[in-house]
Design an enzyme around this catalytic site. Structure first.
Site, PDB file in Angstrom:
ATOM      1  N   LYS A 116       0.700  -0.864  -0.513  1.00 58.61           N
ATOM      2  CA  LYS A 116      -0.520   0.197   0.190  1.00 58.61           C
ATOM      3  C   LYS A 116       0.783   0.784   0.068  1.00 58.61           C
ATOM      4  O   LYS A 116       0.389   2.142  -0.379  1.00 58.61           O
ATOM      5  CB  LYS A 116      -0.889   0.122   1.173  1.00 58.61           C
ATOM      6  CG  LYS A 116      -2.069  -0.857   1.105  1.00 58.61           C
ATOM      7  CD  LYS A 116      -3.395  -0.787   2.126  1.00 58.61           C
ATOM      8  CE  LYS A 116      -4.274  -1.732   1.565  1.00 58.61           C
ATOM      9  NZ  LYS A 116      -5.709  -1.401   2.755  1.00 58.61           N
ATOM     10  N   LYS A 198      -3.545 -10.640  -7.480  1.00 59.21           N
ATOM     11  CA  LYS A 198      -4.794 -10.943  -6.536  1.00 59.21           C
ATOM     12  C   LYS A 198      -6.312  -9.908  -7.057  1.00 59.21           C
ATOM     13  O   LYS A 198      -5.762  -9.035  -7.339  1.00 59.21           O
ATOM     14  CB  LYS A 198      -4.821 -10.847  -5.208  1.00 59.21           C
ATOM     15  CG  LYS A 198      -5.067  -9.518  -4.544  1.00 59.21           C
ATOM     16  CD  LYS A 198      -5.220 -10.166  -2.973  1.00 59.21           C
ATOM     17  CE  LYS A 198      -4.855  -8.579  -2.541  1.00 59.21           C
ATOM     18  NZ  LYS A 198      -5.635  -7.943  -1.371  1.00 59.21           N
ATOM     19  N   LYS A 201     -10.398  -4.331  -6.139  1.00 54.11           N
ATOM     20  CA  LYS A 201     -10.910  -3.167  -6.381  1.00 54.11           C
ATOM     21  C   LYS A 201     -10.763  -2.153  -7.075  1.00 54.11           C
ATOM     22  O   LYS A 201     -10.520  -1.594  -7.773  1.00 54.11           O
ATOM     23  CB  LYS A 201     -12.018  -3.013  -5.459  1.00 54.11           C
ATOM     24  CG  LYS A 201     -11.710  -2.694  -3.520  1.00 54.11           C
ATOM     25  CD  LYS A 201     -12.620  -2.701  -2.921  1.00 54.11           C
ATOM     26  CE  LYS A 201     -11.985  -3.122  -1.569  1.00 54.11           C
ATOM     27  NZ  LYS A 201     -12.449  -3.346  -0.501  1.00 54.11           N
TER      28      LYS A 201
HETATM   29  P1  TYM Z   1     -10.858  -6.309   2.660  1.00 55.19           P
HETATM   30  O1  TYM Z   1     -11.917  -5.258   2.731  1.00 55.19           O
HETATM   31  O2  TYM Z   1      -9.676  -5.936   2.465  1.00 55.19           O
HETATM   32  O3  TYM Z   1     -11.105  -7.586   2.403  1.00 55.19           O
HETATM   33  C1  TYM Z   1     -12.130  -8.553   2.773  1.00 55.19           C
HETATM   34  C2  TYM Z   1     -11.905 -10.155   3.299  1.00 55.19           C
HETATM   35  O4  TYM Z   1     -11.982 -10.182   1.566  1.00 55.19           O
HETATM   36  C3  TYM Z   1     -10.360 -11.268   1.488  1.00 55.19           C
HETATM   37  N1  TYM Z   1     -10.223 -11.017  -0.098  1.00 55.19           N
HETATM   38  C4  TYM Z   1     -10.437 -12.326  -1.127  1.00 55.19           C
HETATM   39  N2  TYM Z   1     -10.223 -13.352  -0.451  1.00 55.19           N
HETATM   40  C5  TYM Z   1     -10.129 -13.739  -2.055  1.00 55.19           C
HETATM   41  N3  TYM Z   1      -9.055 -13.701  -2.916  1.00 55.19           N
HETATM   42  C6  TYM Z   1      -9.199 -11.995  -3.117  1.00 55.19           C
HETATM   43  N4  TYM Z   1      -8.660 -11.746  -4.221  1.00 55.19           N
HETATM   44  C7  TYM Z   1     -10.151 -11.339  -1.747  1.00 55.19           C
HETATM   45  N5  TYM Z   1      -9.633 -10.262  -1.803  1.00 55.19           N
HETATM   46  C8  TYM Z   1      -9.229  -9.359  -0.429  1.00 55.19           C
HETATM   47  C9  TYM Z   1      -9.875 -10.603   2.516  1.00 55.19           C
HETATM   48  O5  TYM Z   1      -8.982 -11.441   3.086  1.00 55.19           O
HETATM   49  C10 TYM Z   1     -10.896  -9.935   3.351  1.00 55.19           C
HETATM   50  O6  TYM Z   1     -11.023 -11.596   4.461  1.00 55.19           O
HETATM   51  N6  TYM Z   1      -8.294  -5.356   7.319  1.00 55.19           N
HETATM   52  C11 TYM Z   1      -9.063  -6.315   7.058  1.00 55.19           C
HETATM   53  C12 TYM Z   1     -10.062  -5.853   7.463  1.00 55.19           C
HETATM   54  C13 TYM Z   1     -11.037  -6.267   8.832  1.00 55.19           C
HETATM   55  C14 TYM Z   1     -10.504  -7.318   8.568  1.00 55.19           C
HETATM   56  C15 TYM Z   1     -10.558  -6.489  10.690  1.00 55.19           C
HETATM   57  C16 TYM Z   1     -10.357  -8.922   8.611  1.00 55.19           C
HETATM   58  C17 TYM Z   1     -10.193  -4.987   9.294  1.00 55.19           C
HETATM   59  N7  TYM Z   1     -10.217  -5.535  10.999  1.00 55.19           N
HETATM   60  C18 TYM Z   1     -10.395  -7.921  11.885  1.00 55.19           C
HETATM   61  C19 TYM Z   1     -10.332  -8.889   9.626  1.00 55.19           C
HETATM   62  C20 TYM Z   1     -10.603  -8.835  10.715  1.00 55.19           C
HETATM   63  C21 TYM Z   1      -9.672  -5.667   4.790  1.00 55.19           C
HETATM   64  O7  TYM Z   1      -8.691  -5.099   4.484  1.00 55.19           O
HETATM   65  O8  TYM Z   1      -9.612  -6.864   4.698  1.00 55.19           O
END
Ligand code: TYM
Length: 333
Positions: A116, A198, A201
């Site tokens: 990032k 991966k 968005k």
């Molecule tokens: P975020 O918002 O980027 O993504 C949400 C969830 O989607 C999964 N993900 C994917 N899984 C498979 N293939 C992909 N291409 C893909 N892109 C995203 C992510 O692994 C995630 O599970 N930091 C986290 C949000 C968060 C969180 C937490 C998660 C904040 N606090 C506590 C678990 C526990 C995030 O930015 O996810």
């Protein structure tokens, strides 16, 4: 007789605009499935979202839409606690505390921070750096046992366990040590245009990702353009990243195994295969899109749900926070 405590699930997603098929297959689909068996707590991690600059009106709109979309995916506020992170101040409070139990070196090693920081070189703020301690606070406040996420969050989960372990060792057992719940298929859905990275968005090429709210014709077009290889044979094998990814997606939405998929497309070309994957995804998304249209039109219901969710979350979170503050030696207010 004492009833056994159900295992606690916590997970969150950022409301930062488009929610993709990667988010859905890697995380959201599993959240929905886990609701009957576990005590589930889900959150929109809006405090995390401001590590990248947001336009206020768009941010408000994205958060409301993400809440409606998760309900449409099947998150049931009667079964689970579903709230917005910023509505429960304990998250920011515990994050500060945990920052003081997290090492600069540990945060510097986080690959997501490095990625990032490279992407937003003009805004490498302290929040982006300490983001994993906030994520640790999210999970540890609820004494979660399992955290359903995609593979990209694994490193953050390991850090969460290390922070919890360090705190427990310094005082006395305070936090439960959570395990990741990472699906066998779908944990890492790749870009349809570049299957070595991966699905995201923030991809500058919109053909690389499918958004959950993409209309059917857009979904079909994106799958028809998906990058494959020159072998023209649907089989799961090393070096066939594009085809493997499409097979993974097809398997997730139809429940078919890789062997069944190979058999189904024996002797058929990639054109047929890509059309079938596109159609299966369209059919999977159809009821979600229909329910989304209903939820987003009912702002009063959304408000009622997230207010109640925050109240329920707050009761649990404040209990953990109070314990932490007392152990550290803060004078009670
Ligand atoms: P975020 O918002 O980027 O993504 C949400 C969830 O989607 C999964 N993900 C994917 N899984 C498979 N293939 C992909 N291409 C893909 N892109 C995203 C992510 O692994 C995630 O599970 N930091 C986290 C949000 C968060 C969180 C937490 C998660 C904040 N606090 C506590 C678990 C526990 C995030 O930015 O996810």
């Amino acid at each position: 007789m004492e009833t056994e405590r159900k295992k606690v699930i916590f997970s969150a997603i950022q409301p930062s605009g488009t929610i993709t098929l990667g988010n859905y297959l890697g995380a959201l689909k599993n959240w929905v499935a886990l609701q009957d068996e576990y005590d589930c707590i889900f959150s929109l991690a809006d405090l995390h979202t401001i590590t990248v600059r947001q336009d206020p009106a768009t941010f408000r709109k994205n958060t409301t839409e993400a809440y409606a979309l998760l309900l449409a995916c099947g998150i049931d506020p009667k079964k689970s606690i579903f709230f917005i992170q910023s509505h429960v101040p304990a998250h920011a409070q515990l994050a500060w505390v945990l920052n003081c139990y997290t090492q600069f070196g540990e945060l510097s090693r986080m690959t997501q921070f490095k990625d990032k920081a490279a992407k937003h070189a003009d805004n490498i703020n302290a929040g982006l750096f300490t983001y994993p301690s906030l994520m640790a606070a999210d999970i540890l406040l609820y004494q979660a046992d399992l955290v359903p996420v995609g593979a990209d969050q694994k490193q953050h989960l390991e850090l969460t366990r290390n922070i919890a372990d360090r705190f427990n060792a310094a005082y006395s057992p305070t936090f439960n040590l959570p395990d990741g719940y990472i699906p066998k298929h779908g944990a890492r859905i790749m870009s349809l245009q570049d299957p070595s990275s991966k699905m995201s968005k923030s991809d500058s090429n919109v053909n690389g990702f499918v958004a959950l709210l993409d209309p059917p014709e857009v979904v079909m077009r994106k799958f028809k353009r998906a990058v494959t290889d020159s072998e023209a044979c649907v089989r799961y094998a090393e070096g066939k990243d594009g085809v493997n990814n499409l097979m993974g997606i097809y398997s997730c939405v139809t429940g078919k195994t890789m062997e069944e998929i190979e058999h189904e497309f024996e002797g058929r070309g990639y054109g047929d295969f890509k059309t079938a994957v596109g159609e299966a995804v369209v059919e999977h998304l159809r009821p979600i899109q229909e329910k989304y249209a209903q939820y987003i039109a009912d702002k009063a219901y959304l408000e009622e749900c997230y207010r109640e969710g925050a109240q329920r979350a707050e009761r649990i979170a404040n209990r953990t926070l109070a314990k932490v503050m007392k152990k550290i030696g803060f004078l009670p207010a």
